[in-house]
Each structure stands twice: as C-alpha cells, then as structure tokens.
Design a protein around this motif. Structure first.
Motif, mmCIF file in Angstrom:
data_model
loop_
_atom_site.group_PDB
_atom_site.id
_atom_site.type_symbol
_atom_site.label_atom_id
_atom_site.label_comp_id
_atom_site.label_asym_id
_atom_site.label_seq_id
_atom_site.Cartn_x
_atom_site.Cartn_y
_atom_site.Cartn_z
ATOM 1 N N TRP A 150 -6.732 -1.715 -2.622
ATOM 2 C CA TRP A 150 -5.694 -1.162 -3.499
ATOM 3 C C TRP A 150 -5.844 0.346 -3.608
ATOM 4 C CZ3 TRP A 150 -5.671 1.681 -7.985
ATOM 5 C CH2 TRP A 150 -4.451 1.775 -8.651
ATOM 6 N N THR A 208 -4.669 1.981 -0.488
ATOM 7 C CA THR A 208 -3.215 1.924 -0.360
ATOM 8 C C THR A 208 -2.535 2.940 -1.282
ATOM 9 O OG1 THR A 208 -3.320 -0.426 0.195
ATOM 10 C CG2 THR A 208 -1.199 0.418 -0.556
ATOM 11 N N ASN A 209 -3.040 3.071 -2.501
ATOM 12 C CA ASN A 209 -2.359 3.893 -3.501
ATOM 13 C C ASN A 209 -2.894 5.318 -3.624
ATOM 14 O OD1 ASN A 209 -0.435 1.935 -5.149
ATOM 15 N ND2 ASN A 209 -2.293 0.783 -4.702
ATOM 16 N N TRP A 249 -2.334 -5.168 4.263
ATOM 17 C CA TRP A 249 -3.584 -4.689 3.680
ATOM 18 C C TRP A 249 -4.015 -5.444 2.441
ATOM 19 C CZ3 TRP A 249 -5.786 0.832 3.540
ATOM 20 C CH2 TRP A 249 -6.121 1.209 4.846
#
Length: 427
Positions: free
Chosen positions: A160, A163-164, A268
């Motif tokens: 996470w 991704t962010n 992902w």
C-alpha cells in the motif's frame, strides 16, 4: 538471600526481544527491494537479468564480510558490534531510496551486505551466552520469526505504501526506524555477567545447562582457526544444509513478489495480500521447529537427533515448491508456496546447531564461516532465477532449482552432519 532460594530473573527474555526486533529489521531492510522491484524496475528501466544481479549484490558483500564480521565480533563483543551494524545497515537502507540507476543501486546493496554481516553470528553468540541448552531451539525460533514477520505480516501495508507514497518511501521510513533502534540496542544490551537486570539465580540456571555467561576474552584472527573449523564434519554438513534451506528463503525474499505480479498476473494489492500468507506459514514453521526440537530433547532423545529432526522434515516439505509449476489456480499456488515456506521455517534451526558446535573462543568466527557458506545461496539463487526468467520468460526452471536444493539439504543433514556437541577450542 542465596541463589538456592532466589527466584531467577528473566533478563534473558528481554535480551531475546531485542534480538527478535533487530532480526526483523535486518530481514525487512534486505527484502524491501523485493516489494519495490516491480515499480523500481519500470522507473529505472532494469530488466530481469540485471535485477537478478541487483538482488545478488547484497549477498556478494554479505558473504565476503562474514569472516571479517565474525572476527570483529570476537574482538569487540556483541553489544558494540550489533549497534554499529544496526545503524550502518539502516543508513544504507535509507540510501536505497535515493538511487537513480542500477549501478548506484548495486553499490548501495553491497554496502548493506557488509553492514548486515555480523548479525547472525552475533545472534548465535547471544544464544550461547544467555540461554541454557534446553531453551536454545525455542529461543532461536522466537528471534527467527523476525525474519518472516516484518515482510510477511507487513506485506499489505508495504505494498500500500509503495502504491500510494512511492517505492522510495519504503526505504526512508524503515531505515529511519532501524537507526533509532540501533541506539536503543546499545543502551539496553549487555552480556549476562555485566547486566544489571540479571541475578545470580538466573546466571546459575544458564550455566548449569551449557550457557557461557562470562564475557568472552577478545581474540585476534588466526588462519589456523579457520583451518581447524573447516575440517569439522558437522560444520561442513550444517553449512551445506543451511545453503539448501537458504535457497528457498532467498526465492521468497527476492523474486516471489515479482513471480506473483508477472507469472501469476496479480495486481499489486492482491499480490501483497497473497505474499503475506507464505510468510505467516513460515513464521509458524519456525515456532513449530523450535518447540519440536526442545520437546524431543526433553523426552530423552539425543541432542543430535533433536536438532536434526525438524531440519530434515522441513527441507522435505520445501521440495513441494516445484509442484506450483503445474497448478493453474492462484489459491492452489499460494497453498503450495505456504507449505514450502512453512517447511523452510521448520528447517531454520541451523543456527541452533551452530550454537551447540561452536568452540567457546571462536563463536564469532564459526558463525561467520557458517554464514559465508550458507549465503552463497543468496548469490547463486537470484542469478539463476533471473537468467532463466530472462531467457525463458517463465519461473519453471527457477522453481525446479529451489526444490532440488532442498533435497540436497536433506541428504547433507542425514549423511554428513554427525554429532551435535561443542568443539574444543583449538588451543
């Protein structure tokens, strides 16, 4: 009050907690690259063959630095060595977040390998110093959970974050935490005979069953010590066995997330959830292996049998990884991978065996030589898989290789490892 009526303190459990956290950070730092690899490969334009070299670069310097790291440990002790290693490898982790090329990445990974080299020899020395023989396998299993906990239980969070926040943030955050913990380690850790938290009753408990509570005398490096250790049959067999189990471990720490993202075509976040499951299984396997070994020992079986049984059983379970080649269901593949990694966790008792074998004055050097041999897997496995994936476009041959290495480990522990007993000091 005398030690005969005094209740033993539990300072050894606090020291074990420190080692477990340090080991978790150790493996988390070296394996963040596996999580970052898919996005990093695109941004830096790194192909599979080069990424295999990047993964292996850590193990090149890690393996080469094992003997110097063990000598440093024998000379300066566990407290100082571990603190410097923690701060050093965490700083190199932070640096990985700033790289702009594959060459810079390889250079930083080489530095990370050097800095992490003393960790497991130091862990072995902690086992020898702080734990009686009947508790060592369990203690080994508890700190070894850290090898899998960080990347396993934190995988969804790490994916996470990547991704962010971008893959670079992974290295900055985890590296910063490690630097802080390195300072905390130096403030809290001592050898048993010098620690203010331990009483005479606990020292007596440790000494009564093979623990070496006195601070080891500093020892200079001698080539004759290397020659002496290299002739010991059980050390040779254990090193081959650990090379084998490390081959499975290295696959999961390096190529596994890429395998899920490319071979299995997972996005992902799904890959992050699925990647967590084998690591949880490995964590359970570590605890099962340690409990089984100590329980078998308490039942009256020999120390040699008690230490070898979980390792051989775990390596046999690891061979099932090859069956993933023929499975189409993602769930079935993850189940097989979880069984294989559970087995790898069970077989991760090599360091317990080394804590039984190592001469008192050569604990660091013994651990360094052992880790040098076993971490050749970290050099060979990523390259073998990277080359085969690059040339065939599939992980087929890579999984066959990992399964074959597990079987090699079974044969080594059954036919080469002899007695589990402390070797005499060479002088």
């Amino acid at each position: 009050m005398t030690s005969s009526v005094q209740r033993p303190t539990r300072a050894r459990h606090a020291m074990l907690a420190l080692v477990a956290i340090a080991t978790a950070l150790n493996y988390l730092d070296r394996t963040l690259l596996g999580v970052a690899a898919p996005a990093m490969s695109k941004e830096l334009e790194i192909g599979p063959e080069v990424m295999g070299l990047v993964f292996a670069a850590f193990s090149w310097s890690y393996a080469i630095a094992q003997v110097p790291g063990g000598v440093f440990l024998d000379r300066f002790g566990t407290r100082m060595t571990y603190a410097l290693a923690l701060v050093g490898w965490s700083a190199f982790t932070v640096c990985q977040g700033f790289v702009r090329s594959s060459a810079a990445l390889i250079l930083v990974r080489l530095g990370l390998g050097v800095a992490e080299a003393p960790c497991f020899p130091a862990n072995s020395r902690v086992l020898i110093a702080w734990f009686p023989r009947a508790e060592r396998a369990r203690a080994n299993s508890i700190y070894s959970v850290g090898m899998y906990f960080g990347i396993g239980f934190c995988s969804p969070l790490l994916f996470w974050m990547a991704t962010n926040w971008g893959w670079r943030a992974l290295f900055w955050i985890v590296g910063g935490i490690g630097i802080i913990f390195g300072i905390l380690w130096y403030r809290l850790y001592r050898d048993p005979s010098e620690h203010p938290w331990v009483n005479e009753a606990e020292l007596a408990l440790i000494r009564a069953d093979g623990g070496v509570t006195e601070k080891a005398e500093p020892r200079s490096f001698r080539w004759s010590d290397v020659s002496y250790l290299a002739r010991q049959r059980s050390l040779i067999g254990a090193s081959i066995g650990q090379f084998a189990t490390n081959s499975t471990l290295v696959f999961f720490l390096t190529w596994f997330p890429t395998y899920l993202a490319t071979e299995r075509q997972m996005d992902w976040m799904k890959a992050g959830v699925y990647a967590m499951l084998p690591f949880i299984a490995a964590s359970i396997g570590v605890l099962v292996g340690g409990q089984l070994s100590d329980r078998v020992l308490r039942s009256g079986r020999s120390l040699t049998f008690a230490r070898k049984l979980p390792v051989v059983t775990g390596l046999l379970l690891s061979t099932v990884i090859t069956s993933a080649i023929w499975l189409e269901s993602d769930a079935a593949v993850i189940a097989v991978m979880s069984i294989a990694f559970f087995g790898q966790g069970m077989s991760n008792l090599g360091w317990t065996l080394i804590s039984e074998l190592a001469p008192t004055k050569l604990a660091g050097l013994t651990g360094g030589l052992f880790n040098l041999c076993t971490n050749l897997a970290g050099i060979i496995t990523p390259i073998v898989i990277g080359v085969t994936v690059g040339r065939t476009g599939s992980f087929y041959l890579g999984l066959v290789y990992v399964g074959a290495m597990a079987m090699l480990g079974v044969l080594s522990y059954v036919f080469v490892v002899n007695r589990a007993e402390r070797l005499p000091d060479p002088d």
